[in-house]
Write an enzyme that holds these catalytic residues in place. Structure first.
Site, PDB file in Angstrom:
ATOM      1  N   GLU A   1       0.876  -1.165   0.000  1.00 28.36           N
ATOM      2  CA  GLU A   1       0.000   0.000   0.000  1.00 28.36           C
ATOM      3  C   GLU A   1       0.920   1.223   0.000  1.00 28.36           C
ATOM      4  O   GLU A   1       1.794   1.329   0.866  1.00 28.36           O
ATOM      5  CB  GLU A   1      -0.884  -0.004   1.252  1.00 28.36           C
ATOM      6  CG  GLU A   1      -1.834   1.160   1.245  1.00 28.36           C
ATOM      7  CD  GLU A   1      -2.789   1.206   2.433  1.00 28.36           C
ATOM      8  OE1 GLU A   1      -2.784   0.284   3.253  1.00 28.36           O
ATOM      9  OE2 GLU A   1      -3.524   2.207   2.506  1.00 28.36           O
TER      10      GLU A   1
ATOM     11  N   ARG B   1       5.057 -12.993   9.658  1.00 28.69           N
ATOM     12  CA  ARG B   1       5.756 -11.762   9.315  1.00 28.69           C
ATOM     13  C   ARG B   1       7.102 -11.725  10.025  1.00 28.69           C
ATOM     14  O   ARG B   1       7.307 -12.365  11.050  1.00 28.69           O
ATOM     15  CB  ARG B   1       4.919 -10.529   9.606  1.00 28.69           C
ATOM     16  CG  ARG B   1       4.562 -10.306  11.052  1.00 28.69           C
ATOM     17  CD  ARG B   1       3.460  -9.269  11.201  1.00 28.69           C
ATOM     18  NE  ARG B   1       3.861  -7.935  10.785  1.00 28.69           N
ATOM     19  CZ  ARG B   1       3.237  -7.244   9.823  1.00 28.69           C
ATOM     20  NH1 ARG B   1       2.223  -7.742   9.188  1.00 28.69           N
ATOM     21  NH2 ARG B   1       3.635  -6.028   9.514  1.00 28.69           N
TER      22      ARG B   1
ATOM     23  N   LYS C   1       4.232   0.674   9.866  1.00 30.98           N
ATOM     24  CA  LYS C   1       4.407   1.966   9.198  1.00 30.98           C
ATOM     25  C   LYS C   1       3.870   3.096  10.064  1.00 30.98           C
ATOM     26  O   LYS C   1       4.397   4.202  10.062  1.00 30.98           O
ATOM     27  CB  LYS C   1       3.684   1.953   7.843  1.00 30.98           C
ATOM     28  CG  LYS C   1       4.501   1.272   6.767  1.00 30.98           C
ATOM     29  CD  LYS C   1       3.841   1.358   5.409  1.00 30.98           C
ATOM     30  CE  LYS C   1       2.931   0.189   5.187  1.00 30.98           C
ATOM     31  NZ  LYS C   1       2.518  -0.020   3.802  1.00 30.98           N
TER      32      LYS C   1
HETATM   33  P1  ATP Z   1       2.784  -2.432   8.189  1.00 33.15           P
HETATM   34  O1  ATP Z   1       1.907  -3.308   9.040  1.00 33.15           O
HETATM   35  O2  ATP Z   1       4.226  -2.451   8.562  1.00 33.15           O
HETATM   36  O3  ATP Z   1       2.271  -1.054   8.061  1.00 33.15           O
HETATM   37  P2  ATP Z   1       1.544  -3.465   5.916  1.00 33.15           P
HETATM   38  O4  ATP Z   1       1.323  -4.912   5.981  1.00 33.15           O
HETATM   39  O5  ATP Z   1       0.399  -2.583   6.164  1.00 33.15           O
HETATM   40  O6  ATP Z   1       2.787  -3.083   6.778  1.00 33.15           O
HETATM   41  P3  ATP Z   1       1.652  -3.368   3.087  1.00 33.15           P
HETATM   42  O7  ATP Z   1       2.107  -2.260   2.244  1.00 33.15           O
HETATM   43  O8  ATP Z   1       0.219  -3.712   3.103  1.00 33.15           O
HETATM   44  O9  ATP Z   1       2.161  -3.040   4.535  1.00 33.15           O
HETATM   45  O10 ATP Z   1       2.532  -4.662   2.820  1.00 33.15           O
HETATM   46  C1  ATP Z   1       2.887  -5.143   1.564  1.00 33.15           C
HETATM   47  C2  ATP Z   1       3.261  -6.592   1.698  1.00 33.15           C
HETATM   48  O11 ATP Z   1       4.355  -6.746   2.589  1.00 33.15           O
HETATM   49  C3  ATP Z   1       2.121  -7.414   2.247  1.00 33.15           C
HETATM   50  O12 ATP Z   1       2.029  -8.596   1.507  1.00 33.15           O
HETATM   51  C4  ATP Z   1       2.535  -7.662   3.665  1.00 33.15           C
HETATM   52  O13 ATP Z   1       1.977  -8.856   4.137  1.00 33.15           O
HETATM   53  C5  ATP Z   1       4.054  -7.713   3.560  1.00 33.15           C
HETATM   54  N1  ATP Z   1       4.657  -7.371   4.842  1.00 33.15           N
HETATM   55  C6  ATP Z   1       4.456  -6.264   5.572  1.00 33.15           C
HETATM   56  N2  ATP Z   1       5.149  -6.310   6.728  1.00 33.15           N
HETATM   57  C7  ATP Z   1       5.818  -7.484   6.728  1.00 33.15           C
HETATM   58  C8  ATP Z   1       6.711  -8.127   7.644  1.00 33.15           C
HETATM   59  N3  ATP Z   1       7.040  -7.567   8.808  1.00 33.15           N
HETATM   60  N4  ATP Z   1       7.201  -9.340   7.308  1.00 33.15           N
HETATM   61  C9  ATP Z   1       6.878  -9.906   6.141  1.00 33.15           C
HETATM   62  N5  ATP Z   1       6.053  -9.359   5.241  1.00 33.15           N
HETATM   63  C10 ATP Z   1       5.516  -8.165   5.516  1.00 33.15           C
HETATM   64 MG    MG Z   2      -1.394  -3.291   4.893  1.00 36.66          MG
END
Ligand code: ATP
Ligand code: MG
Length: 565
Positions: A43, A267, A277
Site C-alpha cells: 500500500e 511476518r 508503518k
Molecule cells: P505495516 O503493518 O508495517 O504497516 P503493511 O502490511 O500494512 O505493513 P503493506 O504495504 O500492506 O504493509 O505490505 C505489503 C506486503 O508486505 C504485504 O504482503 C505484507 O503482508 C508484507 N509485509 C508487511 N510487513 C511485513 C513483515 N514484517 N514481514 C513480512 N512481510 C511483511
Molecule cells: Mg497493509
C-alpha cells in the site's frame, strides 16, 4: 513469542520451505499449467521496511526459482493515506534490492471491474446497501461468542440496491452515510464473514484516479479480486490475513473468477526495532529520527543509507526462512550477514576516531614516504594504495595506556607496537597538559622494521592503526546504536507509551581523522576502517566536509554485554 537464534535458522537452511513444497506440488499436478505468478502488493502509504524486504525476497525469489514472474501491484484503495512519493520510493527500493517486476499494476486500475463485480453480487442477492451508521454496524456485529444482528436494510430489493449503489457512485450521499455490504451470515463464527463491508463513501482525491470515484472498495473486496484479474497463482501474505482467506475464497466462488489462492507465512519481526508503518511515521513526525531514511530506521532507504548492501539483506531474508508461526529474529543475525558481505567487498582504510598525537623523534622532520597497503585481503583485484608516512601520526587514544594491565599488548611507556603496514615504534615519553591529560607521545621508530620484520627478530604482538598528521583529513563520523533499548519495543505494559524504550544514545556525532585516500569518497561507498568497523559515506558528505556513518562494528558488542549480565 518464540525467539529464533542463529542456529535454528541455519539448520533449516537446506530443506524446502512449506510454500516451495506447495508450488512444487502444483507444478507437478499441472495446476495453472505449471505457471507461477506471484505479486508484491504494497500500500503506497509509507516507506518499505525490512519486513517488506522479506516479503519481496520471498515473492520474487519463488518466481525466480520456479521460472515464474512477479507483479508489483500498488494496493491503492485508500485515497486519504496514499501518495506518489511513496510509490516512487517503493519502486526504487525494490530495484535496489535487485529485483525487477513483470508488470506494474495498481488496484485503482481495477476500480471499474470491481464496481461491475459489486453489481454482480447485488444481482445475485449477495450484497446490499446498508444505511446504518458506523456505530450501529459495529454494535450489530456481535462478538466472538455472540452472533450479530441482521441489518434492517438487509432485505432491500435488487432494484433498490442497484439504484442506491449507483447513486453512491454518483456522489449523491455524504461520507459515512451508506456502505455496500456482502450478504453472508451475521452468525458466522468468523467475524469477517458477518456481512463484511465492500464499499464505503469517501469524497477524497485519489493520487491516480483523481476525483473520478467517491466510493472505494475495502481491502477484502480489492485484494483477492486484483489477484484474480492478474491470474496470480500463489498469493502470499502474512499470517494476520489467514482469517481473511475464507472471504477471499467466497468472492472467488460467488463471482466465478480466476481461482488465485492465498498462503500465509509469519511476518518478520526484529529485535530492538518497530516495523509498523504507523509507528515508523510517528518516529519521523515526532523527530525521534531524522526522516524515513535516517540510518537508524529499519526502512530499506534507512538501511541503504546506513551502509547495508542488497546482498546482505537478501541473504538474511533467505536464511531466516519462512515460518508458519510468529517469531522475533535477533537483529544481530541481520548484522552477521552484513559483516559477512562487507568483509568481502569493503576496501580497508585507516581512520582514527579519538586521536592522540605521536611524534617519532628519530624520524626526519621533512621526510614523507609512501607506505603500501592492501585494499582488501579478501579480494586481490581491489589492489593496493599508498599512505604517506611522516614524523607525526595520530593513533587511537585507547591504543595507549599509561599503566597497562597484563593482557594489554598495545602502546604503553617503554613498550613497542607496530604501526599497521609501517614501522615498529617504542614509547619513550608521555606529555600531559596541566590537567594530567595525555596530549602527546614521544616515540622512536626502528628504521629496519618496515614490512613486518624487526631488525633483530624480536617479537612485537600489538599492531595498531594510524593516520599521518600532515595528510589527515578531518571527518564527521556518526556512530549509531540501536534505536530501542528493549528487545521487543512493542511489548510494553498497558498504558505505557511504546516509545519509552527509545535509546537516548542511539546517535553520537564525533570528529575524527581519516587517511588521505578517502578525500574523494562518494556517498554510499563502504569501507572497513581497520579495527573499528564498517563505515560508509553519508549523503551529507562533501569533498571538503566528509561525513561517515558507522554501518556496523566489527564484532557484536551487545552480545558481550548481555552475556556479562
Ligand atoms: P505495516 O503493518 O508495517 O504497516 P503493511 O502490511 O500494512 O505493513 P503493506 O504495504 O500492506 O504493509 O505490505 C505489503 C506486503 O508486505 C504485504 O504482503 C505484507 O503482508 C508484507 N509485509 C508487511 N510487513 C511485513 C513483515 N514484517 N514481514 C513480512 N512481510 C511483511
Ligand atoms: Mg497493509
Amino acid at each position: 513469542m518464540e525467539k529464533k537464534s542463529m542456529k535454528t535458522s541455519e539448520a533449516g537452511e537446506k530443506t524446502r520451505n512449506f510454500i516451495e513444497e506447495i508450488i512444487e506440488r502444483d507444478i507437478e499436478s499441472g495446476k495453472h499449467g505449471g505457471r507461477v505468478l506471484t505479486r508484491f502488493p504494497p500500500e503506497p502509504n509509507g516507506y518499505l521496511h525490512i519486513g517488506h524486504a522479506k516479503s519481496i525476497c520471498l515473492n520474487f525469489g519463488l518466481a525466480q526459482k520456479y521460472g515464474g514472474k512477479t507483479n508489483l501491484r500498488f494496493d491503492d484503495t485508500n485515497p486519504t493515506k496514499e501518495d506518489v512519493e511513496y510509490v516512487d520510493s517503493i519502486k526504487e527500493d525494490i530495484k535496489w534490492l535487485g529485483f525487477s517486476w513483470a508488470n506494474e499494476f495498481y488496484a485503482s486500475d481495477y476500480f471499474e471491474q470491481l464496481y461491475q463485480w459489486a453489481l454482480d453480487l447485488i444481482n445475485k442477492e449477495l450484497a446490499f446497501v446498508d444505511d446504518q451508521t458506523q456505530e450501529e454496524i459495529r454494535l450489530n456485529r456481535g462478538t466472538v461468542t455472540q452472533p450479530g444482528k441482521n441489518s434492517p436494510f438487509r432485505d432491500r430489493s435488487v432494484e433498490e440496491n442497484l439504484d442506491l449503489f449507483s447513486r453512491m457512485r454518483a456522489g449523491e450521499f455524504p461520507d459515512g452515510s451508506r456502505v455496500l455490504r456482502a450478504k453472508i451470515d451475521m452468525a458466522h463464527p468468523n467475524m469477517l464473514m458477518r456481512d463484511p463491508i465492500l464499499y464505503r463513501i469517501i469524497h477524497a482525491h485519489h493520487h491516480r484516479t483523481g476525483d473520478e470515484w467517491c466510493i472505494y472498495p475495502m481491502y477484502d473486496f480489492a485484494h483477492g479480486q486484483s489477484d484474480s484479474i492478474e491470474r496470480i497463482t500463489h498469493s502470499i501474505c502474512t499470517l494476520e490475513f489467514d482469517v481473511h482467506r475464507m472471504l477471499y475464497d467466497w468472492f472467488i466462488e460467488k463471482l466465478e473468477i480466476f481461482p488465485s489462492h492465498q498462503y500465509e507465512f509469519a511476518r518478520l519481526n526484529l529485535t530492538y526495532t518497530v516495523m509498523s508503518k504507523r509507528k515508523l511515521l510517528q518516529l519521523v513526525q515526532e523527530n525521534f529520527v531524522d526522516g524515513w531514511d535516517d540510518p537508524r530506521m529499519p526502512t530499506i532507504c534507512g538501511l541503504r543509507r546506513r551502509g547495508y548492501t542488497p546482498e546482505s539483506i537478501r541473504t538474511f531474508a533467505e536464511r531466516v526462512g519462512v515460518a508458519k508461526r510468529d517469531n522475533i529474529i535477533d537483529l544481530s543475525l541481520l548484522e552477521f550477514y552484513l559483516r559477512e558481505d562487507l568483509n568481502k567487498r569493503a576496501e580497508r582504510r585507516m581512520a582514527v576516531l579519538e586521536p592522540i598525537k605521536v611524534i617519532i623523534t628519530n624520524y626526519p622532520e621533512d621526510k614523507t614516504e609512501d607506505i603500501h597497503a592492501v585494499n582488501n585481503p579478501e579480494d586481490e583485484a581491489a589492489g593496493k594504495r599508498t599512505i604517506p608516512f611522516g614524523r607525526e601520526v595520530y593513533i587511537e587514544r585507547n591504543d595507549f595506556m599509561e599503566e597497562p594491565p597484563k593482557k594489554f599488548f598495545r602502546l604503553a611507556p617503554g613498550r613497542e607496537v607496530r604501526l599497521r603496514y609501517a614501522y615498529l615504534i617504542r614509547c619513550n615519553e608521555v606529555i600531559k597538559d596541566e590537567n594530567g591529560e595525555v596530549v602527546e607521545l614521544h616515540c622512536t621508530y626502528d628504521p629496519e622494521s618496515a614490512g613486518g620484520k624487526s631488525s633483530d627478530g624480536r617479537r612485537v604482538k600489538g599492531v595498531i592503526h594510524w593516520v599521518p598528521v600532515k595528510h589527515a583529513i578531518k571527518a564527521e563520523v556518526r556512530l549509531f546504536d540501536r534505536l530501542f533499548q528493549n528487545e521487543d519495543p512493542n511489548d510494553v505494559p498497558e498504558g505505557t507509551d511504546w516509545k519509552t524504550g527509545i535509546n537516548p544514545d542511539s546517535l553520537k556525532v564525533i570528529e575524527g581523522f581519516v587517511e588521505p585516500s578517502l578525500a574523494n569518497a562518494e556517498p554510499l561507498q563502504s569501507f572497513q576502517f581497520e579495527r573499528l568497523g564498517y563505515f560508509n559515506v553519508d549523503y551529507d558528505s562533501k569533498p571538503n566536509k566528509l561525513v561517515f556513518n558507522r554501518t556496523v562494528t566489527l564484532r557484536d558488542s551487545w552480545a558481550k554485554i548481555s552475556t556479562k549480565k
